[in-house]
Write a protein that holds these residues in place. Sequence first.
Motif, PDB file in Angstrom:
ATOM      1  N   VAL A   2      -2.269  -1.080  -3.362  1.00  0.00           N
ATOM      2  CA  VAL A   2      -1.809  -0.941  -4.863  1.00  0.00           C
ATOM      3  C   VAL A   2      -1.535  -2.616  -5.367  1.00  0.00           C
ATOM      4  CG1 VAL A   2      -0.086  -0.344  -6.618  1.00  0.00           C
ATOM      5  CG2 VAL A   2      -0.790   1.240  -4.623  1.00  0.00           C
TER       6      VAL A   2
ATOM      7  N   SER B  41       0.916  -1.202   0.128  1.00  0.00           N
ATOM      8  CA  SER B  41      -0.158   0.097  -0.080  1.00  0.00           C
ATOM      9  C   SER B  41       0.978   1.070   0.130  1.00  0.00           C
ATOM     10  CB  SER B  41      -0.877   0.206   1.171  1.00  0.00           C
ATOM     11  OG  SER B  41      -1.827  -0.972   1.123  1.00  0.00           O
TER      12      SER B  41
ATOM     13  N   HIS C 115      -5.089  -6.242 -12.891  1.00  0.00           N
ATOM     14  CA  HIS C 115      -6.193  -5.402 -13.103  1.00  0.00           C
ATOM     15  C   HIS C 115      -6.364  -4.921 -11.358  1.00  0.00           C
ATOM     16  CE1 HIS C 115     -10.091  -3.981 -14.357  1.00  0.00           C
ATOM     17  NE2 HIS C 115     -10.700  -4.696 -13.334  1.00  0.00           N
ATOM     18  N   LYS C 116      -6.557  -3.715 -11.072  1.00  0.00           N
ATOM     19  CA  LYS C 116      -6.759  -3.055  -9.851  1.00  0.00           C
ATOM     20  C   LYS C 116      -5.861  -4.081  -8.819  1.00  0.00           C
ATOM     21  CE  LYS C 116     -11.210  -1.464 -11.099  1.00  0.00           C
ATOM     22  NZ  LYS C 116     -12.598  -1.859 -10.938  1.00  0.00           N
ATOM     23  N   GLY C 117      -4.627  -4.010  -9.167  1.00  0.00           N
ATOM     24  CA  GLY C 117      -3.413  -4.454  -8.261  1.00  0.00           C
ATOM     25  C   GLY C 117      -3.588  -6.267  -7.976  1.00  0.00           C
ATOM     26  N   ARG C 118      -4.582  -6.804  -8.822  1.00  0.00           N
ATOM     27  CA  ARG C 118      -4.339  -8.249  -8.661  1.00  0.00           C
ATOM     28  C   ARG C 118      -4.371  -8.763 -10.033  1.00  0.00           C
ATOM     29  NH1 ARG C 118      -8.840  -6.742  -5.221  1.00  0.00           N
ATOM     30  NH2 ARG C 118      -8.628  -7.897  -3.256  1.00  0.00           N
TER      31      ARG C 118
ATOM     32  N   GLY D  80      -2.050   2.300 -13.718  1.00  0.00           N
ATOM     33  CA  GLY D  80      -2.553   2.248 -12.214  1.00  0.00           C
ATOM     34  C   GLY D  80      -2.810   1.001 -11.804  1.00  0.00           C
ATOM     35  N   SER D  81      -2.872  -0.117 -12.650  1.00  0.00           N
ATOM     36  CA  SER D  81      -3.155  -1.437 -12.159  1.00  0.00           C
ATOM     37  C   SER D  81      -1.960  -2.090 -11.219  1.00  0.00           C
ATOM     38  CB  SER D  81      -3.453  -2.417 -13.363  1.00  0.00           C
ATOM     39  OG  SER D  81      -2.020  -2.399 -14.223  1.00  0.00           O
TER      40      SER D  81
ATOM     41  N   HIS E 210      -5.345 -10.771 -12.514  1.00  0.00           N
ATOM     42  CA  HIS E 210      -6.773 -10.848 -13.037  1.00  0.00           C
ATOM     43  C   HIS E 210      -6.990 -12.327 -14.215  1.00  0.00           C
ATOM     44  CE1 HIS E 210     -10.853  -9.599 -13.223  1.00  0.00           C
ATOM     45  NE2 HIS E 210     -10.827 -10.002 -14.570  1.00  0.00           N
TER      46      HIS E 210
ATOM     47  N   GLU F 260     -12.418  -8.155 -18.889  1.00  0.00           N
ATOM     48  CA  GLU F 260     -11.359  -6.999 -18.556  1.00  0.00           C
ATOM     49  C   GLU F 260     -10.158  -7.279 -19.307  1.00  0.00           C
ATOM     50  OE1 GLU F 260     -12.851  -8.974 -16.275  1.00  0.00           O
ATOM     51  OE2 GLU F 260     -13.874  -7.358 -15.085  1.00  0.00           O
TER      52      GLU F 260
ATOM     53  N   HIS G  81      -2.588  -6.353  -4.161  1.00  0.00           N
ATOM     54  CA  HIS G  81      -3.549  -7.223  -3.280  1.00  0.00           C
ATOM     55  C   HIS G  81      -3.259  -8.703  -3.188  1.00  0.00           C
ATOM     56  CE1 HIS G  81      -6.679  -3.964  -2.955  1.00  0.00           C
ATOM     57  NE2 HIS G  81      -6.032  -3.314  -4.017  1.00  0.00           N
TER      58      HIS G  81
END
Length: 241
Positions: free
Chosen positions: A18, A12, A212-215, A39-40, A217, A232, A20
């Motif tokens: 950021v 984080s 995707h969004k810190g994971r 930003g992913s 995907h 996605e 996960h």
Amino acid sequence: MPIVVLKDVKKSFGSLQVLHGVSFSVEKGEVVALIGASGSGKSTALRCMDRLETIDSGEIHVCGHRVDDPGLDLRKLRLDVGIVFQSYNLFPHLTIEENIVLAPRSVKKLDKAAAREIARGVLAKVGLSDKADTYPEQLSGGQQQRAAIARSLAMEPQVMLFDEVTSALDPKLTGEVLRVIEGLAASGMTMIMVTHEMGFARRIADQVVFMHKGRIHEHGSASILTEPATAELRDFVSEEL
Ligand SMILES: Nc1ncnc2c1ncn2[C@@H]1O[C@H](COP(=O)(O)OP(=O)(O)OP(=O)(O)O)[C@@H](O)[C@H]1O
Ligand SMILES: [Mg+2]
């Protein structure tokens, strides 16, 4: 043991998480394309592997170094890992060869002749043999980026990390740099590259990691780019084309 391992890495910045729980591993000689929207968390994940950022939890192993260990010997890690960014960061007041011999001379304590020989070798690899005595500003962006890659190779790393190294270049110069990276891949270099060059990733990546969004995907062979399993990744790939 794989040469790079990330296990449930969390990170984080203040209250913003950021990463996960990111996990993947890379065998020696593999090429990994790290892709995903802005930003992913791609750059953050890459920077954590070279300990430019510390992680909050999880494990990172690179070339036998326990990167998440607070007592890690950074100098030893950086002998094994090379990292190249979008900005070349060459010293403007030094020639290309002087830029390249700097780290082998100061970190590896090589004498002038030995460092020079290494510089010649890496400049040949990136197709810049005739530019040893020129200054960065006399080179095109693509040539400067190839010089930056040569500078990193001069340390004879086991693993190379690339963060969008062609993003500032026009298509022709991008092609020149990608050819150099492709040559490195063919020579067996282990590489993890953040890239928006989907065609290139499809051609040379052994693994594609879609963040995707810190994971992570989606994760698999380059075929996930042509046959995405998730909406996605499908959207991301179609936007990049
Ligand atoms: N040093 C920092 N301090 C605070 N927030 C940061 C820092 N570095 C990155 N972030 C935030 O972390 C998130 C992930 O950033 P990161 O640079 O890893 O994304 P990225 O996938 O590389 O994106 P891009 O494709 O735009 O380069 C973003 O929301 C970013 O604003
Ligand atoms: Mg980035």
